[in-house]
Scaffold this motif. Structure first.
Motif, PDB file in Angstrom:
ATOM      1  N   VAL A  10      -2.613 -10.054   0.199  1.00  0.00           N
ATOM      2  CA  VAL A  10      -3.605  -9.028   0.524  1.00  0.00           C
ATOM      3  C   VAL A  10      -4.672  -9.593   1.445  1.00  0.00           C
ATOM      4  N   ASN A  11      -5.028  -8.810   2.459  1.00  0.00           N
ATOM      5  CA  ASN A  11      -6.170  -9.104   3.313  1.00  0.00           C
ATOM      6  C   ASN A  11      -7.268  -8.135   2.880  1.00  0.00           C
ATOM      7  N   LEU A  12      -8.261  -8.660   2.191  1.00  0.00           N
ATOM      8  CA  LEU A  12      -9.323  -7.823   1.625  1.00  0.00           C
ATOM      9  C   LEU A  12     -10.136  -7.117   2.704  1.00  0.00           C
ATOM     10  N   GLU A  13     -10.450  -7.803   3.799  1.00  0.00           N
ATOM     11  CA  GLU A  13     -11.239  -7.191   4.873  1.00  0.00           C
ATOM     12  C   GLU A  13     -10.521  -5.988   5.474  1.00  0.00           C
ATOM     13  N   GLU A  14      -9.217  -6.124   5.683  1.00  0.00           N
ATOM     14  CA  GLU A  14      -8.425  -5.034   6.268  1.00  0.00           C
ATOM     15  C   GLU A  14      -8.012  -4.001   5.226  1.00  0.00           C
ATOM     16  N   LYS A  15      -8.119  -4.381   3.952  1.00  0.00           N
ATOM     17  CA  LYS A  15      -7.676  -3.531   2.833  1.00  0.00           C
ATOM     18  C   LYS A  15      -6.189  -3.205   2.958  1.00  0.00           C
ATOM     19  N   VAL A  16      -5.419  -4.267   3.258  1.00  0.00           N
ATOM     20  CA  VAL A  16      -3.977  -4.134   3.465  1.00  0.00           C
ATOM     21  C   VAL A  16      -3.242  -5.172   2.626  1.00  0.00           C
ATOM     22  N   ALA A  17      -2.175  -4.724   1.993  1.00  0.00           N
ATOM     23  CA  ALA A  17      -1.240  -5.639   1.331  1.00  0.00           C
ATOM     24  C   ALA A  17      -0.053  -5.808   2.272  1.00  0.00           C
ATOM     25  N   TYR A  18       0.221  -7.040   2.662  1.00  0.00           N
ATOM     26  CA  TYR A  18       1.393  -7.355   3.469  1.00  0.00           C
ATOM     27  C   TYR A  18       2.511  -7.689   2.484  1.00  0.00           C
ATOM     28  N   VAL A  19       3.496  -6.816   2.419  1.00  0.00           N
ATOM     29  CA  VAL A  19       4.527  -6.893   1.393  1.00  0.00           C
ATOM     30  C   VAL A  19       5.867  -7.261   2.017  1.00  0.00           C
ATOM     31  N   THR A  20       6.551  -8.193   1.389  1.00  0.00           N
ATOM     32  CA  THR A  20       7.908  -8.570   1.774  1.00  0.00           C
ATOM     33  C   THR A  20       8.812  -8.276   0.588  1.00  0.00           C
ATOM     34  N   SER A  21       9.946  -7.645   0.877  1.00  0.00           N
ATOM     35  CA  SER A  21      10.854  -7.246  -0.197  1.00  0.00           C
ATOM     36  C   SER A  21      12.296  -7.553   0.191  1.00  0.00           C
ATOM     37  N   LYS A  22      13.093  -7.905  -0.804  1.00  0.00           N
ATOM     38  CA  LYS A  22      14.515  -8.147  -0.568  1.00  0.00           C
ATOM     39  C   LYS A  22      15.288  -6.835  -0.473  1.00  0.00           C
ATOM     40  N   LYS A  23      14.711  -5.761  -0.982  1.00  0.00           N
ATOM     41  CA  LYS A  23      15.329  -4.438  -0.930  1.00  0.00           C
ATOM     42  C   LYS A  23      14.383  -3.482  -0.227  1.00  0.00           C
ATOM     43  N   GLU A  24      14.937  -2.401   0.289  1.00  0.00           N
ATOM     44  CA  GLU A  24      14.079  -1.400   0.913  1.00  0.00           C
ATOM     45  C   GLU A  24      13.111  -0.822  -0.108  1.00  0.00           C
ATOM     46  N   MET A  25      11.907  -0.572   0.335  1.00  0.00           N
ATOM     47  CA  MET A  25      10.872   0.000  -0.511  1.00  0.00           C
ATOM     48  C   MET A  25      10.443   1.320   0.122  1.00  0.00           C
ATOM     49  N   THR A  26      10.142   2.296  -0.699  1.00  0.00           N
ATOM     50  CA  THR A  26       9.674   3.578  -0.177  1.00  0.00           C
ATOM     51  C   THR A  26       8.160   3.687  -0.345  1.00  0.00           C
ATOM     52  N   SER A  27       7.605   4.664   0.324  1.00  0.00           N
ATOM     53  CA  SER A  27       6.184   4.966   0.175  1.00  0.00           C
ATOM     54  C   SER A  27       5.860   5.282  -1.287  1.00  0.00           C
ATOM     55  N   ASP A  28       6.751   6.009  -1.938  1.00  0.00           N
ATOM     56  CA  ASP A  28       6.535   6.356  -3.352  1.00  0.00           C
ATOM     57  C   ASP A  28       6.529   5.119  -4.245  1.00  0.00           C
ATOM     58  N   ASP A  29       7.383   4.132  -3.930  1.00  0.00           N
ATOM     59  CA  ASP A  29       7.401   2.881  -4.694  1.00  0.00           C
ATOM     60  C   ASP A  29       6.044   2.178  -4.592  1.00  0.00           C
ATOM     61  N   ALA A  30       5.561   2.047  -3.358  1.00  0.00           N
ATOM     62  CA  ALA A  30       4.288   1.366  -3.123  1.00  0.00           C
ATOM     63  C   ALA A  30       3.142   2.130  -3.776  1.00  0.00           C
ATOM     64  N   LYS A  31       3.170   3.452  -3.663  1.00  0.00           N
ATOM     65  CA  LYS A  31       2.116   4.278  -4.260  1.00  0.00           C
ATOM     66  C   LYS A  31       2.077   4.093  -5.776  1.00  0.00           C
ATOM     67  N   ALA A  32       3.228   4.052  -6.412  1.00  0.00           N
ATOM     68  CA  ALA A  32       3.285   3.876  -7.869  1.00  0.00           C
ATOM     69  C   ALA A  32       2.692   2.533  -8.288  1.00  0.00           C
ATOM     70  N   ILE A  33       2.958   1.492  -7.521  1.00  0.00           N
ATOM     71  CA  ILE A  33       2.414   0.169  -7.843  1.00  0.00           C
ATOM     72  C   ILE A  33       0.899   0.171  -7.698  1.00  0.00           C
ATOM     73  N   VAL A  34       0.412   0.674  -6.574  1.00  0.00           N
ATOM     74  CA  VAL A  34      -1.031   0.666  -6.286  1.00  0.00           C
ATOM     75  C   VAL A  34      -1.792   1.544  -7.286  1.00  0.00           C
ATOM     76  N   GLU A  35      -1.331   2.753  -7.473  1.00  0.00           N
ATOM     77  CA  GLU A  35      -2.044   3.675  -8.363  1.00  0.00           C
ATOM     78  C   GLU A  35      -1.866   3.298  -9.828  1.00  0.00           C
ATOM     79  N   GLY A  36      -0.799   2.573 -10.137  1.00  0.00           N
ATOM     80  CA  GLY A  36      -0.572   2.117 -11.506  1.00  0.00           C
ATOM     81  C   GLY A  36      -1.602   1.119 -11.993  1.00  0.00           C
ATOM     82  N   ILE A  37      -2.320   0.494 -11.063  1.00  0.00           N
ATOM     83  CA  ILE A  37      -3.366  -0.453 -11.455  1.00  0.00           C
ATOM     84  C   ILE A  37      -4.758   0.071 -11.102  1.00  0.00           C
ATOM     85  N   GLY A  38      -4.829   1.361 -10.774  1.00  0.00           N
ATOM     86  CA  GLY A  38      -6.134   1.993 -10.629  1.00  0.00           C
ATOM     87  C   GLY A  38      -6.740   2.011  -9.240  1.00  0.00           C
ATOM     88  N   PHE A  39      -5.965   1.660  -8.217  1.00  0.00           N
ATOM     89  CA  PHE A  39      -6.478   1.711  -6.858  1.00  0.00           C
ATOM     90  C   PHE A  39      -5.917   2.935  -6.146  1.00  0.00           C
TER      91      PHE A  39
END
Length: 75
Positions: free
Chosen positions: A40-69
């Motif tokens: 994560v780059n806090l200044e940019e408010k971006v998580a740079y994510v690398t995955s071995k499998k394709e990830m969808t927007s819904d996957d990322a949203k579930a992870i982020v919102e699952g921890i309250g962000f």
């Protein structure tokens, strides 16, 4: 393709992070998913994510919102 298989790279924009502890929580949430790593780059408010499998927007949203962000955007 590399010897270790294809890797997918994404940018996940996250709102609500205001400190190092916040960014560490976001990184940990992604890193807890098998085959996924994030930095994560806090200044940019971006998580740079690398995955071995394709990830969808819904996957990322579930992870982020699952921890309250707030999930903003997925690229």
């Amino acid at each position: 393709m590399s010897l270790f298989g294809k890797k997918y790279e994404y940018k996940v924009y996250v709102d609500g992070m205001s400190c190092g502890h916040c960014s560490a929580r976001v990184e940990a949430a992604f890193n807890d998913v098998k085959g996924v790593s994030a930095k994560v780059n806090l200044e940019e408010k971006v998580a740079y994510v690398t995955s071995k499998k394709e990830m969808t927007s819904d996957d990322a949203k579930a992870i982020v919102e699952g921890i309250g962000f707030t999930f903003v955007k997925f690229e």
